[in-house]
Scaffold this motif. Structure first.
Motif, PDB file in Angstrom:
ATOM      1  N   LYS A 120       0.861  -1.190   0.000  1.00  0.00           N
ATOM      2  CA  LYS A 120       0.000   0.000   0.000  1.00  0.00           C
ATOM      3  C   LYS A 120       0.890   1.231   0.000  1.00  0.00           C
ATOM      4  N   LYS A 121       1.044   1.818  -1.183  1.00  0.00           N
ATOM      5  CA  LYS A 121       1.975   2.936  -1.349  1.00  0.00           C
ATOM      6  C   LYS A 121       1.667   4.094  -0.418  1.00  0.00           C
ATOM      7  N   ASP A 122       0.368   4.314  -0.134  1.00  0.00           N
ATOM      8  CA  ASP A 122      -0.023   5.460   0.689  1.00  0.00           C
ATOM      9  C   ASP A 122       0.439   5.342   2.134  1.00  0.00           C
ATOM     10  N   VAL A 123       0.921   4.162   2.524  1.00  0.00           N
ATOM     11  CA  VAL A 123       1.472   4.057   3.878  1.00  0.00           C
ATOM     12  C   VAL A 123       2.606   5.071   4.035  1.00  0.00           C
ATOM     13  N   ALA A 124       3.493   5.147   3.065  1.00  0.00           N
ATOM     14  CA  ALA A 124       4.544   6.183   2.996  1.00  0.00           C
ATOM     15  C   ALA A 124       5.208   6.407   4.350  1.00  0.00           C
ATOM     16  N   TRP A 125       5.940   5.406   4.823  1.00  0.00           N
ATOM     17  CA  TRP A 125       6.629   5.505   6.114  1.00  0.00           C
ATOM     18  C   TRP A 125       7.446   6.793   6.201  1.00  0.00           C
ATOM     19  N   GLY A 126       7.345   7.474   7.327  1.00  0.00           N
ATOM     20  CA  GLY A 126       8.160   8.659   7.577  1.00  0.00           C
ATOM     21  C   GLY A 126       7.666   9.911   6.907  1.00  0.00           C
ATOM     22  N   LYS A 127       6.622   9.823   6.117  1.00  0.00           N
ATOM     23  CA  LYS A 127       6.037  11.005   5.475  1.00  0.00           C
ATOM     24  C   LYS A 127       4.579  11.128   5.883  1.00  0.00           C
ATOM     25  N   ARG A 128       3.722  10.314   5.247  1.00  0.00           N
ATOM     26  CA  ARG A 128       2.323  10.311   5.672  1.00  0.00           C
ATOM     27  C   ARG A 128       2.158   9.559   6.990  1.00  0.00           C
ATOM     28  N   THR A 129       2.833   8.417   7.116  1.00  0.00           N
ATOM     29  CA  THR A 129       2.765   7.623   8.340  1.00  0.00           C
ATOM     30  C   THR A 129       4.011   7.879   9.165  1.00  0.00           C
ATOM     31  N   ARG A 130       3.811   8.622  10.230  1.00  0.00           N
ATOM     32  CA  ARG A 130       4.934   8.994  11.100  1.00  0.00           C
ATOM     33  C   ARG A 130       4.850   8.300  12.468  1.00  0.00           C
ATOM     34  N   VAL A 131       3.657   8.257  13.084  1.00  0.00           N
ATOM     35  CA  VAL A 131       3.511   7.712  14.440  1.00  0.00           C
ATOM     36  C   VAL A 131       2.728   6.404  14.376  1.00  0.00           C
ATOM     37  N   VAL A 132       3.357   5.324  14.845  1.00  0.00           N
ATOM     38  CA  VAL A 132       2.814   3.975  14.701  1.00  0.00           C
ATOM     39  C   VAL A 132       2.647   3.349  16.084  1.00  0.00           C
ATOM     40  N   LEU A 133       1.588   2.564  16.248  1.00  0.00           N
ATOM     41  CA  LEU A 133       1.393   1.764  17.460  1.00  0.00           C
ATOM     42  C   LEU A 133       1.633   0.304  17.100  1.00  0.00           C
ATOM     43  N   ASP A 134       2.574  -0.341  17.798  1.00  0.00           N
ATOM     44  CA  ASP A 134       2.876  -1.755  17.553  1.00  0.00           C
ATOM     45  C   ASP A 134       2.359  -2.566  18.728  1.00  0.00           C
ATOM     46  N   VAL A 135       1.351  -3.388  18.470  1.00  0.00           N
ATOM     47  CA  VAL A 135       0.672  -4.161  19.511  1.00  0.00           C
ATOM     48  C   VAL A 135       1.365  -5.509  19.683  1.00  0.00           C
ATOM     49  N   GLY A 136       1.688  -5.882  20.929  1.00  0.00           N
ATOM     50  CA  GLY A 136       2.361  -7.155  21.167  1.00  0.00           C
ATOM     51  C   GLY A 136       3.697  -7.189  20.471  1.00  0.00           C
ATOM     52  N   CYS A 137       4.565  -6.246  20.836  1.00  0.00           N
ATOM     53  CA  CYS A 137       5.737  -5.904  20.024  1.00  0.00           C
ATOM     54  C   CYS A 137       6.882  -6.893  20.112  1.00  0.00           C
ATOM     55  N   GLY A 138       6.855  -7.846  21.069  1.00  0.00           N
ATOM     56  CA  GLY A 138       8.019  -8.699  21.252  1.00  0.00           C
ATOM     57  C   GLY A 138       9.211  -7.876  21.698  1.00  0.00           C
ATOM     58  N   VAL A 139      10.356  -8.043  21.044  1.00  0.00           N
ATOM     59  CA  VAL A 139      11.549  -7.267  21.399  1.00  0.00           C
ATOM     60  C   VAL A 139      11.638  -5.972  20.596  1.00  0.00           C
ATOM     61  N   ALA A 140      10.550  -5.625  19.907  1.00  0.00           N
ATOM     62  CA  ALA A 140      10.380  -4.321  19.247  1.00  0.00           C
ATOM     63  C   ALA A 140      11.318  -4.095  18.068  1.00  0.00           C
ATOM     64  N   SER A 141      11.710  -5.153  17.366  1.00  0.00           N
ATOM     65  CA  SER A 141      12.562  -4.958  16.187  1.00  0.00           C
ATOM     66  C   SER A 141      11.831  -4.194  15.088  1.00  0.00           C
ATOM     67  N   PHE A 142      10.506  -4.394  14.985  1.00  0.00           N
ATOM     68  CA  PHE A 142       9.738  -3.650  13.985  1.00  0.00           C
ATOM     69  C   PHE A 142       9.901  -2.142  14.205  1.00  0.00           C
ATOM     70  N   GLY A 143       9.686  -1.697  15.440  1.00  0.00           N
ATOM     71  CA  GLY A 143       9.862  -0.277  15.749  1.00  0.00           C
ATOM     72  C   GLY A 143      11.300   0.167  15.649  1.00  0.00           C
ATOM     73  N   GLY A 144      12.229  -0.716  16.020  1.00  0.00           N
ATOM     74  CA  GLY A 144      13.642  -0.356  15.957  1.00  0.00           C
ATOM     75  C   GLY A 144      14.117  -0.082  14.546  1.00  0.00           C
ATOM     76  N   TYR A 145      13.610  -0.847  13.592  1.00  0.00           N
ATOM     77  CA  TYR A 145      14.026  -0.640  12.201  1.00  0.00           C
ATOM     78  C   TYR A 145      13.193   0.422  11.490  1.00  0.00           C
ATOM     79  N   LEU A 146      12.025   0.755  12.023  1.00  0.00           N
ATOM     80  CA  LEU A 146      11.244   1.850  11.428  1.00  0.00           C
ATOM     81  C   LEU A 146      11.936   3.198  11.594  1.00  0.00           C
ATOM     82  N   PHE A 147      12.877   3.295  12.555  1.00  0.00           N
ATOM     83  CA  PHE A 147      13.663   4.530  12.670  1.00  0.00           C
ATOM     84  C   PHE A 147      14.386   4.821  11.359  1.00  0.00           C
ATOM     85  N   GLU A 148      14.783   3.767  10.633  1.00  0.00           N
ATOM     86  CA  GLU A 148      15.484   3.974   9.364  1.00  0.00           C
ATOM     87  C   GLU A 148      14.564   4.542   8.291  1.00  0.00           C
TER      88      GLU A 148
END
Length: 689
Positions: free
Chosen positions: A280-308
């Motif tokens: 879904k192109k409109d997700v546009a990480w870091g532009k349109r989508t800036r603040v994300v909620l990660d439910v049941g994150c485990g060790v949070a690697s998803f959020g850790g790599y979204l910094f990039e």
């Protein structure tokens, strides 16, 4: 060797000359020792380069560095700390005097700003408009929280003696008072809805100290910490056994190593993140989508790599059998809190997350009328995306098919649109992406009002100790109301007042709201650039996890946005509810009552900032308990900056000295003070029962 040299030289010098030479040497040594700053004991700290604030307003007392005497019971290490503080004062004052003498008049404007000047003096006095008004508090919105001030709030004398003991609790070095209240948990009638993972705070905040794990050492610094941490700092291996084959975490010598994988992205989080955007192109990480909620994150690697991808993720998971997963995340330098989707709303306002993500998060979204998914609906911004990656999306086992059909029916009834359902050939998993509607047309056109719409009296922003509701809130129709328009792209959104802040409304500090917002931002940019970056001597490469205990508009965090740090912005429940503004800026945070423990592990933060908070909090609860909680969440060698009235500064300084924190700077101007202290590795030797 020196004696031999002096003896050999005496044959060519007279006795009076030698005596004069020795005397001059002694004078030189004495002068040097009276001005030099003793090197800090901790490697992350650099000697301060503090400069005085700009010239005071006419009629005001000049700013001064102040220092209180030690408390009577402070014993270790008494002499080095006294010498260090005294010598720092002398060096800084002489340096400041020299700078003020040598600088040109126009250069004085660039001096470090500690407190607002006359035109921005109102920034020292946050006031809330009379309720009901634009700045209701979370306590008022939730309509259940008791925040009355105490009839008396005695100040602690400077010579108060403290006797510290270690907490004697089952959780040991991982103690979270509101999540490890064993007595309260035993009294629960049921744990069917994860009540035992929710907050159950002690009646009185603990005043014992949490021990350090054996062998604790200074954390590895970001960005290296994303990939490995010291095993001794988080000595838990259950996740290695459960999830090692999915590339969550492995043990390698004295390190815990995080390959960047997860249950749904064994071949790396970054590939998975880009796969979602391709879907879904409109997700546009870091532009349109800036603040994300990660439910049941485990060790949070998803959020850790979204910094990039320049996106900021609020990750959460319960303190459960997946031992220390949130603690792993924080030790890695990735934002996370301990929380569960149980019977209460999560501590966030409504309609603030640009996207919500769940990858095998073990939440039964489809049961009980979709009550838990309706909580995500409350949190998701109109037009925002829910990204769901779980076996029902891509497997055909009977149970998976049944869950997918139930989820499809539920999301249709909620007016969520399935915008894509696609399978990743590399990770061999599927992703379903749903979008929340932008307006009420679908709600109004439903043949059956199930789930029902919430009552108008149900405030979607009310979140502190509020029970979950099986309903949906109507979306805004007024173009001037928050939620009707998507925020500007990052990073523009962080600097500009939200479109829904009206000049006709009074801001927190008394100016028209947009002007108030801008004044706060400009103030914190000046303070951080001119004072915190240079004056305090902080080694910012050792700072990653930051907390602002009273964030207001998030100006402090916004001013740090170009640093390699993230800031957890806290809006206290008895302060004006400005948290939606913080999210609109592309930042994040949560509500909290500082008379209670925070939902994080010990040793979570490198820097904690408290701006005119503690003088207000101590009217409701004991300041001692609040400072002990700060001691719990700050890492050894971490820092605390307090800006408050001088009475409160003296009280805080007395307590932290007894905790063997190092006082790096104590500064005052009129009745305003700034205290900068650093935690040590010290812990008491005895335990409390």
């Amino acid at each position: 060797e020196r004696q031999q040299h002096a003896a050999s030289s005496s044959s060519c010098c007279s006795a009076p000359a030698v005596a004069a030479f020795v005397g001059l040497c002694l004078v030189a040594v004495w002068m040097a020792s009276s001005t030099l700053v003793t090197p800090a004991e901790f490697s992350p700290f650099q000697a301060p380069l503090w400069r005085r604030a700009a010239a005071p307003v006419e009629g005001n007392a000049p700013p001064a560095v102040v220092r209180d005497e030690k408390t009577a019971d402070e014993q270790e290490p008494p002499v080095p700390e006294r010498q260090q503080a005294d010598s720092t004062e002398g060096a800084n004052e002489k340096q400041s005097a020299a700078e003020l003498k040598d600088e040109k008049p126009e250069a004085k404007k660039e001096e470090a700003e500690v407190f607002p000047d006359a035109k921005d003096a109102e920034l020292l006095n946050q006031t809330a408009a009379p309720e009901p008004g634009p700045w209701r508090t979370q306590a008022a919105e939730s309509n259940k929280v008791e925040t009355k001030e105490r009839t008396t709030a005695p100040s602690l004398p400077a010579t108060t003696s403290y006797s510290w003991k270690l907490c004697d609790v089952e959780a040991g070095a991982d103690y979270i008072p509101c999540l490890d209240n064993v007595d309260a948990i035993k009294k629960l009638r049921s744990d069917k809805h994860y009540e035992h993972r929710e907050r159950h705070c002690p009646e009185e905040p603990p005043t014992c100290l949490v021990p350090l794990p054996p062998g604790y050492r200074s954390p590895i610094r970001w960005p290296k910490s994303r990939d490995q941490i010291w095993y001794s700092n988080v000595p838990h291996t259950k996740l290695v056994q459960y999830k090692g084959h999915q590339n969550w975490v492995n043990v390698s010598g004295e390190h815990l190593v995080f390959p960047g994988g997860g249950t749904q992205f064994k071949h790396g989080a970054l590939h998975y993140i880009d796969f979602i955007q391709e879907a879904k192109k409109d997700v546009a990480w870091g532009k349109r989508t800036r603040v994300v909620l990660d439910v049941g994150c485990g060790v949070a690697s998803f959020g850790g790599y979204l910094f990039e991808r320049d996106a900021l993720t609020m990750s959460f998971a319960p303190k459960d059998e997946h031992e220390a997963q949130v603690q792993f995340a924080l030790e890695r330098g990735i934002p996370a809190i301990s929380a569960v989707m149980g019977t209460k709303r999560l501590p966030f306002p409504g309609g603030v997350f640009d996207a919500v993500h769940c990858a095998r998060c073990r939440v039964p979204w489809h049961i009980e009328g979709g009550k838990l998914l309706l909580e995500l609906n409350r949190l998701l911004r109109p037009g925002g995306y829910f990204v769901w990656s779980a076996t029902p999306v891509y497997q055909k086992l009977p149970e998976d098919v049944e869950i997918w059909e139930a989820m499809s029916a539920l999301t249709r009834s909620m007016c969520w649109k399935l915008v894509n359902k696609v399978k990743d050939r590399i990770n061999r998993v599927g992703v379903a992406i749903f979008q929340k509607p932008m307006d009420n047309r679908c709600y109004d056109g439903r043949s059956a009002a199930n789930p029902p719409l919430c009552r108008e009296s149900d405030n979607p922003d009310a979140a502190w100790n509020v029970s979950l509701q099986s309903c949906m809130h109507k979306l805004p129709a007024d173009p001037s109301v928050r939620g009707l328009q998507w925020p500007e792209e990052w990073p523009l959104r962080v600097e500009r007042p939200p479109y829904w802040l009206k000049s006709s409304e009074t801001g927190v500090y008394g100016k028209p709201a947009p002007e108030d917002f801008q004044a706060d931002y400009e103030h914190w940019k000046r303070v951080i650039q001119n004072s915190y970056m240079e004056g305090l001597g902080i080694d910012w490469s050792a700072v990653r996890n930051v907390m602002d205990m009273k964030a207001v508009y998030g100006g402090f965090a916004a001013a740090l946005r170009n640093m390699k740090v993230w800031v957890m912005n806290i809006v206290p429940i008895d302060s004006p509810d400005t948290l939606p503004i913080i999210y609109e800026r592309g930042l994040f945070g949560l509500y909290h009552d500082w008379c209670e423990s925070f939902s994080t592990y010990p040793r979570s933060y490198d820097l904690v900032h408290a701006n005119h908070l503690l003088s207000k909090i101590k009217k409701r609860c004991e300041l001692l308990g609040v400072i002990v909680e700060v001691d719990r969440i700050v890492r050894p060698e971490g820092r605390l900056i307090v800006r408050d009235d001088m009475e409160t500064i003296r009280e805080v300084e007395s307590i932290v000295k007894s905790l063997h924190w190092e006082v790096r700077l104590s500064y005052s101007q009129d009745n305003e003070g700034l205290l900068f202290v650093q935690k040590t590795m010290w812990r008491p030797n005895t335990s409390s029962s």
